[in-house]
Design an enzyme around this catalytic site. Structure first.
Site, PDB file in Angstrom:
ATOM      1  N   ARG A  22      -2.598  -0.637   6.956  1.00 20.80           N
ATOM      2  CA  ARG A  22      -1.746  -1.384   8.011  1.00 20.80           C
ATOM      3  C   ARG A  22      -1.582  -0.503   9.260  1.00 20.80           C
ATOM      4  O   ARG A  22      -1.823  -1.170  10.259  1.00 20.80           O
ATOM      5  CB  ARG A  22      -0.394  -1.508   7.413  1.00 20.80           C
ATOM      6  CG  ARG A  22      -0.330  -2.579   6.171  1.00 20.80           C
ATOM      7  CD  ARG A  22       1.099  -2.735   5.661  1.00 20.80           C
ATOM      8  NE  ARG A  22       1.379  -1.426   5.223  1.00 20.80           N
ATOM      9  CZ  ARG A  22       2.721  -1.259   4.814  1.00 20.80           C
ATOM     10  NH1 ARG A  22       3.479  -2.216   5.225  1.00 20.80           N
ATOM     11  NH2 ARG A  22       3.150  -0.207   4.286  1.00 20.80           N
ATOM     12  N   ASN A  40       1.445  -6.124   3.919  1.00 20.86           N
ATOM     13  CA  ASN A  40       0.986  -5.890   2.369  1.00 20.86           C
ATOM     14  C   ASN A  40       1.374  -7.340   1.658  1.00 20.86           C
ATOM     15  O   ASN A  40       2.480  -7.664   2.038  1.00 20.86           O
ATOM     16  CB  ASN A  40       1.636  -5.075   1.677  1.00 20.86           C
ATOM     17  CG  ASN A  40       1.117  -3.566   1.990  1.00 20.86           C
ATOM     18  OD1 ASN A  40      -0.007  -3.475   2.657  1.00 20.86           O
ATOM     19  ND2 ASN A  40       1.495  -2.356   2.004  1.00 20.86           N
TER      20      ASN A  40
END
Length: 96
Positions: A22, A40
């Site tokens: 990320r 996620n």
């Protein structure tokens, strides 16, 4: 004259959680000037919603397929997304 932004959703599968993915996406998107978010998913994938030009999103796609060194990318699904507002910048969202 600026063309209207394009909106895309990417779902990145493989070993992409717990490897800094990320943060990698956030950094690359900001460097490219892409708006949107990354998060996620509970199925182990990472989802990216992005807006930008065809060129910006093409570059983002290439980087998603590459990923950070610790990741293993098994595939990247790409779909058109509904236009969204309020994302002039790129950020990490909480897990969905």
């Amino acid at each position: 004259m600026h063309s209207a932004p394009i909106f895309r959703r990417y779902v990145v599968k493989g070993r992409v959680q717990g490897v800094g993915f990320r943060w990698f996406v956030e950094r690359e998107a900001r460097l490219l000037g892409v708006g949107g978010w990354v998060r996620n998913r509970d199925d182990g994938a990472v989802e990216v919603l992005a807006s930008g030009t065809q060129s910006q999103l093409g570059s983002l796609y290439d980087r998603l397929r590459e990923g950070p060194r610790a990741a293993r990318i098994d595939g990247v699904e790409v779909d058109d997304a509904e236009p969204f507002g309020g994302y002039q910048t790129f950020q990490i969202e909480e897990t969905w």
